[in-house]
Design an enzyme around this catalytic site. Structure first.
Site, PDB file in Angstrom:
ATOM      1  N   ARG A  78       0.875  -1.181   0.000  1.00  0.00           N
ATOM      2  CA  ARG A  78       0.000   0.000   0.000  1.00  0.00           C
ATOM      3  C   ARG A  78       0.904   1.220   0.000  1.00  0.00           C
ATOM      4  O   ARG A  78       1.693   1.425   0.918  1.00  0.00           O
ATOM      5  CB  ARG A  78      -0.920  -0.008   1.213  1.00  0.00           C
ATOM      6  CG  ARG A  78      -1.913   1.162   1.292  1.00  0.00           C
ATOM      7  CD  ARG A  78      -2.922   0.904   2.404  1.00  0.00           C
ATOM      8  NE  ARG A  78      -3.851   2.005   2.600  1.00  0.00           N
ATOM      9  CZ  ARG A  78      -3.754   2.917   3.574  1.00  0.00           C
ATOM     10  NH1 ARG A  78      -2.750   2.845   4.452  1.00  0.00           N
ATOM     11  NH2 ARG A  78      -4.649   3.881   3.689  1.00  0.00           N
ATOM     12  N   ASN A 155      -6.860   8.257   2.435  1.00  0.00           N
ATOM     13  CA  ASN A 155      -6.546   7.669   3.736  1.00  0.00           C
ATOM     14  C   ASN A 155      -7.359   8.333   4.848  1.00  0.00           C
ATOM     15  O   ASN A 155      -7.445   9.555   4.926  1.00  0.00           O
ATOM     16  CB  ASN A 155      -5.047   7.848   4.032  1.00  0.00           C
ATOM     17  CG  ASN A 155      -4.649   7.228   5.356  1.00  0.00           C
ATOM     18  OD1 ASN A 155      -4.648   6.010   5.503  1.00  0.00           O
ATOM     19  ND2 ASN A 155      -4.327   8.063   6.345  1.00  0.00           N
ATOM     20  N   GLU A 156      -7.976   7.504   5.698  1.00  0.00           N
ATOM     21  CA  GLU A 156      -8.661   7.967   6.914  1.00  0.00           C
ATOM     22  C   GLU A 156      -9.365   9.305   6.669  1.00  0.00           C
ATOM     23  O   GLU A 156      -9.022  10.323   7.291  1.00  0.00           O
ATOM     24  CB  GLU A 156      -7.666   8.053   8.068  1.00  0.00           C
ATOM     25  CG  GLU A 156      -7.017   6.707   8.353  1.00  0.00           C
ATOM     26  CD  GLU A 156      -6.006   6.731   9.493  1.00  0.00           C
ATOM     27  OE1 GLU A 156      -5.757   7.822  10.055  1.00  0.00           O
ATOM     28  OE2 GLU A 156      -5.453   5.662   9.814  1.00  0.00           O
ATOM     29  N   HIS A 224      -9.221   0.540   9.729  1.00  0.00           N
ATOM     30  CA  HIS A 224      -7.895   0.603  10.340  1.00  0.00           C
ATOM     31  C   HIS A 224      -8.034   0.225  11.802  1.00  0.00           C
ATOM     32  O   HIS A 224      -8.865   0.805  12.515  1.00  0.00           O
ATOM     33  CB  HIS A 224      -7.295   2.002  10.180  1.00  0.00           C
ATOM     34  CG  HIS A 224      -6.997   2.350   8.752  1.00  0.00           C
ATOM     35  ND1 HIS A 224      -6.392   3.531   8.380  1.00  0.00           N
ATOM     36  CD2 HIS A 224      -7.209   1.678   7.599  1.00  0.00           C
ATOM     37  CE1 HIS A 224      -6.258   3.566   7.064  1.00  0.00           C
ATOM     38  NE2 HIS A 224      -6.746   2.446   6.571  1.00  0.00           N
ATOM     39  N   TYR A 226      -6.485   0.057  15.366  1.00  0.00           N
ATOM     40  CA  TYR A 226      -5.510   0.465  16.370  1.00  0.00           C
ATOM     41  C   TYR A 226      -6.151   0.296  17.745  1.00  0.00           C
ATOM     42  O   TYR A 226      -6.730  -0.752  18.018  1.00  0.00           O
ATOM     43  CB  TYR A 226      -5.010   1.881  16.088  1.00  0.00           C
ATOM     44  CG  TYR A 226      -4.176   1.980  14.824  1.00  0.00           C
ATOM     45  CD1 TYR A 226      -2.843   1.562  14.803  1.00  0.00           C
ATOM     46  CD2 TYR A 226      -4.725   2.470  13.635  1.00  0.00           C
ATOM     47  CE1 TYR A 226      -2.084   1.621  13.636  1.00  0.00           C
ATOM     48  CE2 TYR A 226      -3.978   2.540  12.474  1.00  0.00           C
ATOM     49  CZ  TYR A 226      -2.655   2.115  12.478  1.00  0.00           C
ATOM     50  OH  TYR A 226      -1.901   2.178  11.327  1.00  0.00           O
ATOM     51  N   GLU A 253      -5.059  -1.001   7.644  1.00  0.00           N
ATOM     52  CA  GLU A 253      -3.920  -0.631   8.491  1.00  0.00           C
ATOM     53  C   GLU A 253      -4.128  -1.278   9.842  1.00  0.00           C
ATOM     54  O   GLU A 253      -5.250  -1.399  10.328  1.00  0.00           O
ATOM     55  CB  GLU A 253      -3.820   0.888   8.705  1.00  0.00           C
ATOM     56  CG  GLU A 253      -3.139   1.685   7.645  1.00  0.00           C
ATOM     57  CD  GLU A 253      -2.933   3.138   8.076  1.00  0.00           C
ATOM     58  OE1 GLU A 253      -2.847   3.403   9.309  1.00  0.00           O
ATOM     59  OE2 GLU A 253      -2.862   4.005   7.209  1.00  0.00           O
ATOM     60  N   TRP A 282       0.838  -1.375   9.064  1.00  0.00           N
ATOM     61  CA  TRP A 282       1.493  -0.068   9.033  1.00  0.00           C
ATOM     62  C   TRP A 282       2.711  -0.147   9.935  1.00  0.00           C
ATOM     63  O   TRP A 282       2.578  -0.465  11.104  1.00  0.00           O
ATOM     64  CB  TRP A 282       0.546   1.023   9.519  1.00  0.00           C
ATOM     65  CG  TRP A 282       1.174   2.382   9.390  1.00  0.00           C
ATOM     66  CD1 TRP A 282       2.022   2.987  10.275  1.00  0.00           C
ATOM     67  CD2 TRP A 282       1.040   3.285   8.280  1.00  0.00           C
ATOM     68  NE1 TRP A 282       2.436   4.200   9.811  1.00  0.00           N
ATOM     69  CE2 TRP A 282       1.847   4.419   8.585  1.00  0.00           C
ATOM     70  CE3 TRP A 282       0.362   3.246   7.080  1.00  0.00           C
ATOM     71  CZ2 TRP A 282       1.954   5.496   7.712  1.00  0.00           C
ATOM     72  CZ3 TRP A 282       0.462   4.320   6.226  1.00  0.00           C
ATOM     73  CH2 TRP A 282       1.256   5.440   6.549  1.00  0.00           C
TER      74      TRP A 282
END
Length: 470
Positions: A78, A155-156, A224, A226, A253, A282
């Site tokens: 990516r 992205n995001e 993503h 986290y 991610e 990531w």
């Protein structure tokens, strides 16, 4: 009469054969598609992403990273790009070179515009509509590359501002429509709002309508993971709902740690493997802004894997073990999964997550005189019959330190066979680990990690650690 009938049938069959002969080459030239909630490559085989992100926009000279990423087993990279709104623009010629490099290394190329990160909360961020304008401006580099390139619009694309992130469904539908109207036939990947983590489930609850808005029905959703995803229940519930709805989802991610919490990377990797879901970690190298611990290799050196790099490439359900090259390169089909996940009630995740920031140059600090202390924590990150992988996190106390030593004694006969990011020695059951040149100096409260592979038999208890700072 029969002669005329047979002649008519023969003529009809000839027409059908000529039509099929025309259609099949067109199908062979098509790109990725979505079918039954799975990503299908141009050869008609399911493709499961196993890859990492590479910050090309910030490190444009590090093109050798593509070969290194491939050498460690990835089938996908990516690539961070910039529209020019926040960082130096990646031109059409540069993007063409990126795609060519991906193809030379037999990697599927997921291209993303990073300038959208945190829109509505990050003042410099651009809209998805502005990101689409960038894609249109470099369309010449992307045309004809549908077999090798997936387009990650932005992205995001929204932060945690509730009124702005609520517009994600409309903004995403409009972005997809503009791309299709402009002639893009690529598979489109869309990131979730809330810094990609979708903790209010806006993407999840609107995914079907967004998917249906794509006239090609060729959109993949990306979450993503986290700190919001720090329990197995949150991970399996979120991903499981997409699988149950036959909607394509990837973990676009994730990391082994983050400032907003400790994601459960073991569950992320095991669940995605069991259910044929792609993941992209990531990131390769060059992180800054306080998330340097997300580097997989040190200073872009593939021979210097960090503990996170060891985990994602070499650990259980890691890239080496589970990645399969796209059949557009190898001709080998992958096997689609048959397992479907259970559904469990969602828990309420935290409401904030700071963005992943572009790299900065961390200052070099000289520890002042004073009491220097450190602490160390031990975690088993993977275990199999007779073997295991562990990670040790060293954290400086209230005063900066210039070096550290961690000691422990195994209580169950475990032994060490391989280590990284530390100089490790053992005498019987006693183990000593010392920092290496690049991770001894730690600012107050800062941390670093090292890891190792070991053996066990019967019991694999967690030892008590003692950390000494200098």
């Amino acid at each position: 009469m029969k002669t005329r009938v047979f002649a008519a049938i023969a003529a009809l069959l000839a027409v059908l054969v000529s039509v099929l002969a025309f259609i099949q080459p067109a199908h062979a030239a098509a790109g990725f598609t979505v079918s039954g909630g799975q990503l299908i490559d141009a050869n008609g085989n399911p493709f499961v992403m196993r890859g990492v992100s590479h910050a090309h926009a910030w490190y444009p000279t590090q093109t050798g990273s593509f070969a290194s990423i491939k050498a460690l087993g990835a089938n996908t990279v990516r690539v961070v790009l910039s529209s020019g709104a926040r960082w130096t623009q990646n031109t059409a010629s540069d993007v063409s070179n990126v795609i060519s490099t991906c193809k030379q290394n037999r990697l599927i190329c997921v291209l993303e515009v990073h300038d959208t990160t945190g829109y509505g909360e990050e003042g410099a961020a651009i809209t998805l509509d502005q990101a689409v304008s960038y894609w249109i401006s470099i369309q010449s580099a992307l045309a004809g590359q549908e077999r090798y390139v997936i387009l990650n619009i932005g992205n995001e694309p929204f932060g945690n501002n509730a009124s702005v992130s609520a517009t994600w469904p409309t903004a995403t539908r409009n972005a997809i429509t503009r791309l299709r109207d402009a002639g893009f036939d690529h598979t489109i990947m869309v990131d979730a709002p809330h810094w990609g983590q979708d903790w209010q489930f806006i993407m999840r609850d609107n995914a079907q309508s967004v998917f249906n808005s794509d006239p090609d029905r060729n959109t993949v959703f990306s979450v993503h993971m986290y700190g919001v995803y720090d329990t197995a229940a949150e991970i399996t519930d979120y991903l499981g709902r997409f699988r149950s709805a036959n909607l394509p989802i990837v973990v676009g991610e994730f990391g082994h740690n983050h400032s907003d919490g400790n994601p459960d990377e073991d569950t992320i990797m095991s669940y995605t493997q069991a259910n044929g879901i792609g993941y992209i970690g990531w990131s390769w190298s060059g992180n800054g802004g306080g998330v340097e611990y997300l580097d997989m290799v040190t200073n872009f050196n593939a021979a210097s894997l960090t503990s996170w790099g060891q985990r994602i490439f070499n650990g259980a359900n890691g890239i080496r073990q589970t990645s399969r090259e796209a059949s557009v390169y190898s001709g080998n089909p992958t096997t689609p999964p048959t397992t479907r996940p259970p559904t469990t009630p969602p828990t309420t995740p935290p409401t904030t997550r700071p963005p992943t920031t572009p790299p900065t140059t961390p200052p070099v600090t000289t520890p002042p005189a004073g009491t220097r202390t450190c602490t160390a924590t031990y975690a088993v990150t993977g275990q199999w019959q007779g073997g295991f992988q562990a990670d040790v996190r060293v954290t400086a106390g209230s005063t900066p330190i210039s070096g550290w030593t961690v000691n422990w004694t195994f209580g169950n006969g475990q032994t060490l066979s391989q280590s990284w990011n530390a100089t490790v020695s053992s005498s019987g059951s006693a183990v000593t680990a010392r920092n290496v040149a690049y991770n001894g100096s730690l600012a107050a409260g800062a941390g670093t990690s090292f890891g190792f592979i070991g053996t066990w038999n019967g019991t694999n208890g967690v030892p008590t650690l003692r950390c000494t700072a200098s």
